[in-house]
Structure formats: C-alpha cells, structure tokens
Design an enzyme around this catalytic site. Sequence first.
Site, PDB file in Angstrom:
ATOM      1  CG  HIS A 290      -7.817  24.383 -17.796  1.00 52.11           C
ATOM      2  ND1 HIS A 290      -8.110  25.725 -17.934  1.00 52.11           N
ATOM      3  CD2 HIS A 290      -7.464  23.954 -19.039  1.00 52.11           C
ATOM      4  CE1 HIS A 290      -7.943  26.076 -19.200  1.00 52.11           C
ATOM      5  NE2 HIS A 290      -7.557  25.011 -19.888  1.00 52.11           N
ATOM      6  CD  GLU A 291      -5.313  20.715 -19.679  1.00 56.02           C
ATOM      7  OE1 GLU A 291      -5.853  20.197 -20.677  1.00 56.02           O
ATOM      8  OE2 GLU A 291      -4.771  21.841 -19.716  1.00 56.02           O
TER       9      GLU A 291
ATOM     10  CG  HIS B  17      -9.969  21.568 -22.157  1.00 53.16           C
ATOM     11  ND1 HIS B  17     -10.750  22.524 -22.768  1.00 53.16           N
ATOM     12  CD2 HIS B  17      -8.855  22.223 -21.719  1.00 53.16           C
ATOM     13  CE1 HIS B  17     -10.154  23.699 -22.695  1.00 53.16           C
ATOM     14  NE2 HIS B  17      -9.004  23.545 -22.049  1.00 53.16           N
TER      15      HIS B  17
END
Length: 201
Positions: free
Chosen positions: A15-16, A19
């Site tokens: 997820h990170e 980003h």
Amino acid sequence: MPFVIISLLVAFTVHEFAHAYTAYKFGDDTAKDQGRLTLNPVHHLDPIGTIFILIAGFGWARPVPVNRRNFRNPKLAGVLVSLAGPLSNFLIAFIATGLLFFTIGSAPVFFVQLLNMMVWLNVLLFVFNLLPFPPLDGYRIIEDLAPPHIRVKMTQYEQYGVLIFLILVFTPLDRFTIQPIFSVAIPAVIGGFQSIFSLFL
C-alpha cells in the site's frame, strides 16, 4: 495471529509503496529521498502501529510523505497517488482469491488459511481507506477533486473530521456507521472476485 501479522505486513508495505511509486512517477521525489520507494517492510512500519499489530492483531503503517507542489499535474496526480494505495490492496486480494481458486484441494491447509486472511484483510483495507474521512485516502481524493474554495474550507475543518472519524470507529457508534458499510461492501467485493474466477472452473 501469524496469518494476520503476515497479511498486514504485506498489505501495508505494498500500500505505502504504491503511494510512493505513483508520486515518484508524477514528479515528486520526496518519498524516494526518504527511502520509502521500496518493498522492504522495515521502511514502512510505524513503531506504535507495529506494536499494536503484534499485541492486538491490528495496526497501521507510516504514511508516505507527498509534496503535491512537485507534481506536473497536481490534481490528477493527487487523485492517482491517493487511489494507488487502496487499489494495491484490491489487487492483492484479487490475486489471493485467484490462488485460492486454482490451488483449492491441493494446497496445504496453512496456505489456504493465509490466502483467506490475505483476501479478507486487503479487501477490508481497500474499503476502509476509501472512506471519506481524514486522514484516509478517500478524503484526500475528495480534497484533490474539490474546487479551491472548497478545499480551503476542508483544510480548516480537517481536524474536526479526524475527531469525528475516531468517534465513529472507536466508539459503539461504529455499529451504526462503519460496520454496516463493511458488512455490505466486503462480502460484495469478495463475492465479485469469486464470481470472476468461477467462470474459469
């Protein structure tokens, strides 16, 4: 518990990274310069969030720093950077569902249990992060799409939005707000995955 920890580590890390990678592709080197453009979980874990994962089975990652002033197309980039995280969890859940379907009956029990946890937790994170409350990605998407004068007001009242969000999540009110969303959205997404893969069996 081990399956929860492994699933969360994978989910948070991807997820990170999503980003950070999307921001980098749109011209913002902030996350890259801070060592966040990596799939090494160590670089994405929040100390307190990690402790909560170990003792309570839930937690959070360290948010990726983003400087929207570096984007070549700030509005489009802002939306896509915010959306990248939840979509990465959606993709993990989709792949895990496929692995479940195509290895069912031949995979070890622990592998099936891990995949089931990967599906459920990543769909949960996908839905949860799209809720329109700060500091979640859903709120950032709305913020980037809003006209400038609305965005200013959103920034002014953001602290109250965080408070409302915490009340809705961590008090009995969640039974009437957050939980009904999850009870509908999560089974719907998982059911959709299963329907897709059932076409191949």
